[in-house]
Scaffold this motif. Structure first.
Motif, PDB file in Angstrom:
ATOM      1  N   ILE A   6       0.620  -1.226  -0.185  1.00 21.67           N
ATOM      2  CA  ILE A   6       0.440  -0.031  -0.028  1.00 21.67           C
ATOM      3  C   ILE A   6       0.803   1.239  -0.429  1.00 21.67           C
ATOM      4  N   ALA A   7       1.362   1.281   1.123  1.00 22.89           N
ATOM      5  CA  ALA A   7       2.974   2.020   0.831  1.00 22.89           C
ATOM      6  C   ALA A   7       3.588   2.564  -0.066  1.00 22.89           C
ATOM      7  N   PHE A   8       4.239   1.726  -1.028  1.00 26.01           N
ATOM      8  CA  PHE A   8       4.894   1.698  -2.061  1.00 26.01           C
ATOM      9  C   PHE A   8       3.816   2.027  -3.342  1.00 26.01           C
ATOM     10  N   LYS A   9       2.177   1.727  -3.738  1.00 25.93           N
ATOM     11  CA  LYS A   9       1.322   2.235  -4.616  1.00 25.93           C
ATOM     12  C   LYS A   9       1.293   4.050  -4.260  1.00 25.93           C
ATOM     13  N   LYS A  10       0.553   4.448  -2.979  1.00 26.97           N
ATOM     14  CA  LYS A  10       1.010   5.364  -3.053  1.00 26.97           C
ATOM     15  C   LYS A  10       1.665   6.636  -2.928  1.00 26.97           C
ATOM     16  N   PHE A  11       2.871   6.489  -2.928  1.00 30.08           N
ATOM     17  CA  PHE A  11       4.344   6.545  -3.490  1.00 30.08           C
ATOM     18  C   PHE A  11       4.771   6.627  -4.736  1.00 30.08           C
ATOM     19  N   TYR A  12       4.271   6.342  -5.066  1.00 31.57           N
ATOM     20  CA  TYR A  12       4.092   5.522  -6.665  1.00 31.57           C
ATOM     21  C   TYR A  12       3.138   5.908  -7.244  1.00 31.57           C
ATOM     22  N   ILE A  13       2.046   6.244  -6.897  1.00 29.07           N
ATOM     23  CA  ILE A  13       0.716   7.845  -7.457  1.00 29.07           C
ATOM     24  C   ILE A  13       1.366   9.163  -7.237  1.00 29.07           C
ATOM     25  N   VAL A  14       1.451   9.147  -5.644  1.00 34.43           N
ATOM     26  CA  VAL A  14       2.735  10.737  -5.513  1.00 34.43           C
ATOM     27  C   VAL A  14       3.351  11.073  -6.248  1.00 34.43           C
ATOM     28  N   LEU A  15       4.725  10.166  -6.816  1.00 33.94           N
ATOM     29  CA  LEU A  15       5.396  10.558  -7.346  1.00 33.94           C
ATOM     30  C   LEU A  15       5.500  10.766  -8.958  1.00 33.94           C
ATOM     31  N   LEU A  16       4.116   9.863  -9.803  1.00 34.15           N
ATOM     32  CA  LEU A  16       3.981  10.110 -10.952  1.00 34.15           C
ATOM     33  C   LEU A  16       2.757  11.703 -10.747  1.00 34.15           C
ATOM     34  N   LEU A  17       1.586  12.137 -10.381  1.00 37.67           N
ATOM     35  CA  LEU A  17       1.699  12.908 -10.029  1.00 37.67           C
ATOM     36  C   LEU A  17       3.024  14.698  -9.885  1.00 37.67           C
ATOM     37  N   ALA A  18       3.597  14.126  -8.978  1.00 36.59           N
ATOM     38  CA  ALA A  18       4.813  15.249  -8.778  1.00 36.59           C
ATOM     39  C   ALA A  18       5.816  15.501 -10.469  1.00 36.59           C
ATOM     40  N   ILE A  19       5.367  14.252 -11.482  1.00 32.16           N
ATOM     41  CA  ILE A  19       6.288  14.232 -12.387  1.00 32.16           C
ATOM     42  C   ILE A  19       5.321  15.213 -13.422  1.00 32.16           C
ATOM     43  N   MET A  20       4.327  14.772 -13.230  1.00 31.98           N
ATOM     44  CA  MET A  20       2.772  15.769 -14.363  1.00 31.98           C
ATOM     45  C   MET A  20       3.198  16.570 -14.421  1.00 31.98           C
ATOM     46  N   TYR A  21       2.384  17.139 -12.843  1.00 32.13           N
ATOM     47  CA  TYR A  21       2.171  18.895 -12.381  1.00 32.13           C
ATOM     48  C   TYR A  21       3.058  19.507 -12.185  1.00 32.13           C
ATOM     49  N   VAL A  22       4.502  19.549 -10.993  1.00 32.76           N
ATOM     50  CA  VAL A  22       5.062  20.365 -10.898  1.00 32.76           C
ATOM     51  C   VAL A  22       6.103  20.694 -12.256  1.00 32.76           C
ATOM     52  N   PRO A  23       5.841  20.525 -13.444  1.00 32.76           N
ATOM     53  CA  PRO A  23       6.472  21.726 -14.347  1.00 32.76           C
ATOM     54  C   PRO A  23       5.426  22.371 -14.363  1.00 32.76           C
ATOM     55  N   ILE A  24       3.812  22.104 -14.556  1.00 35.57           N
ATOM     56  CA  ILE A  24       3.407  23.394 -14.464  1.00 35.57           C
ATOM     57  C   ILE A  24       2.748  24.622 -13.613  1.00 35.57           C
ATOM     58  N   ALA A  25       3.366  23.562 -12.359  1.00 34.25           N
ATOM     59  CA  ALA A  25       3.277  24.597 -10.785  1.00 34.25           C
ATOM     60  C   ALA A  25       4.437  25.697 -11.319  1.00 34.25           C
ATOM     61  N   LEU A  26       5.488  25.450 -11.903  1.00 40.58           N
ATOM     62  CA  LEU A  26       6.656  26.419 -12.360  1.00 40.58           C
ATOM     63  C   LEU A  26       6.823  27.270 -13.559  1.00 40.58           C
ATOM     64  N   VAL A  27       5.371  26.941 -14.249  1.00 40.31           N
ATOM     65  CA  VAL A  27       4.990  27.684 -15.697  1.00 40.31           C
ATOM     66  C   VAL A  27       4.620  28.930 -15.061  1.00 40.31           C
ATOM     67  N   ILE A  28       2.938  28.291 -14.181  1.00 41.07           N
ATOM     68  CA  ILE A  28       2.316  29.530 -13.803  1.00 41.07           C
ATOM     69  C   ILE A  28       2.821  29.866 -12.042  1.00 41.07           C
ATOM     70  N   ILE A  29       3.699  30.044 -11.227  1.00 39.52           N
ATOM     71  CA  ILE A  29       4.784  30.291 -10.541  1.00 39.52           C
ATOM     72  C   ILE A  29       5.522  31.512 -11.505  1.00 39.52           C
ATOM     73  N   TYR A  30       6.341  31.377 -12.452  1.00 42.92           N
ATOM     74  CA  TYR A  30       7.243  31.878 -13.368  1.00 42.92           C
ATOM     75  C   TYR A  30       7.314  33.409 -14.546  1.00 42.92           C
ATOM     76  N   SER A  31       5.376  32.405 -14.191  1.00 40.15           N
ATOM     77  CA  SER A  31       4.067  33.299 -14.982  1.00 40.15           C
ATOM     78  C   SER A  31       4.719  35.237 -14.558  1.00 40.15           C
ATOM     79  N   PHE A  32       4.533  34.782 -13.248  1.00 39.31           N
ATOM     80  CA  PHE A  32       4.399  36.486 -12.137  1.00 39.31           C
ATOM     81  C   PHE A  32       6.392  36.754 -11.443  1.00 39.31           C
ATOM     82  N   ASN A  33       7.264  36.337 -12.514  1.00 38.84           N
ATOM     83  CA  ASN A  33       7.863  36.912 -12.155  1.00 38.84           C
ATOM     84  C   ASN A  33       8.676  37.660 -12.735  1.00 38.84           C
TER      85      ASN A  33
END
Length: 283
Positions: A6-33
């Motif tokens: 269960i812990a591995f599945k949760k870690f895998y899901i979190v890692l997958l979401l991070a890979i998908m959405y962290v770049p999008i979050a950085l794009v949004i953050i740097y639009s206010f730079n």
């Protein structure tokens, strides 16, 4: 052992979401730079959004992309749906044909139908450019629509074909036995059952068309610009936070539309459930 899984599945899901959405979050953050550089944070500002709304060329490119994606996805939906229905239900009328020949011809036609998505985009773009040149078609919005419709048709075709394979053929046969013509049976019985696949094909085609760069570069004209091409050409001079601001707005609009779609679906689901409960109590 189960806790580790269960812990591995949760870690895998979190890692997958991070890979998908962290770049999008950085794009949004740097639009206010404040800085023009996306790698250096120099302060918070809304100036890039103000510049974006003053950039008429950027919004013209966005409008061209929206028109192109809408028209090409609708054309692809009509052609792909009719093609899938024809391949699934049509029969060859020649009397001397054997079943083996018919199946071979159907296989070749099906292969040709999905060939555009199997061909590399750079090759497909060059082929379409040569084809339009032979027809003496001026490069512009028309050639873009024709090219995008060409590579969007297979997406609709495959989705509708898969939907047809899961349908009960006796429903159409029953409609024909009750006196409905071929067109009426298709319109009143088959098409409503195919609509989820058709809508999915339209949305997928819209996304593929809106996002395309390679094929569009080959078949666009000097006076016609799309949003992906404009952003791609800015890579030569450097992408400013103004582009990040536009991407952030498009992302927010997409999220809002997804939330509204989910809300409408939930309301319809609750409405259907309440209606079924009312019918149960009535009977």
């Amino acid at each position: 052992m189960k806790l580790k899984k269960i812990a591995f599945k949760k870690f895998y899901i979190v890692l997958l979401l991070a890979i998908m959405y962290v770049p999008i979050a950085l794009v949004i953050i740097y639009s206010f730079n404040v800085s023009r550089l996306n790698s250096v944070w120099s302060g918070f500002t809304f100036s890039w959004y103000r510049e974006l709304f003053r950039d008429r060329a950027m919004f013209e490119a966005l409008l061209n992309s929206l028109i192109l994606a809408t028209v090409s996805s609708l054309l692809a939906a009509a052609i792909g749906t009719l093609g899938a229905v024809g391949m699934a239900l049509g029969k060859f009328s020649e009397k001397n044909e054997t079943k083996k020949i018919r199946s071979n011809i159907a296989g070749i036609m099906e292969y040709l139908s999905i060939l555009p998505i199997m061909t590399p985009e750079i090759i497909l773009g060059m082929v379409l450019l040569v084809f339009f040149s032979l027809l003496s078609l001026p490069l512009g919005l028309l050639t873009l629509i024709l090219a995008h419709t060409c590579f969007c048709i297979p997406y609709v075709y495959l989705l509708v074909k898969a939907r047809i394979a899961g349908l009960d053929k006796s429903l159409t046969e029953a409609a024909r036995n009750l006196g409905a013509g071929a067109w009426q049976a298709f319109k009143d019985v088959m098409l409503p059952l195919l609509m989820p696949a058709v809508v999915s094909g339209i949305l997928l085609s819209f996304a593929m068309s809106f996002d395309d760069v390679i094929i569009s570069i080959f078949v666009t004209g000097p006076q016609t610009n799309t949003l992906p091409i404009r952003i791609y050409t800015q890579l030569k001079t450097g992408v400013t936070p103004k582009t990040n601001a536009l991407c952030s707005l498009l992302f927010v609009i997409t999220v809002i539309l997804c939330i509204l779609s989910a809300a409408v679906s939930r309301i319809k689901l609750h409405g259907n459930s309440a209606e079924r409960e009312t019918h149960k109590k009535h009977f």
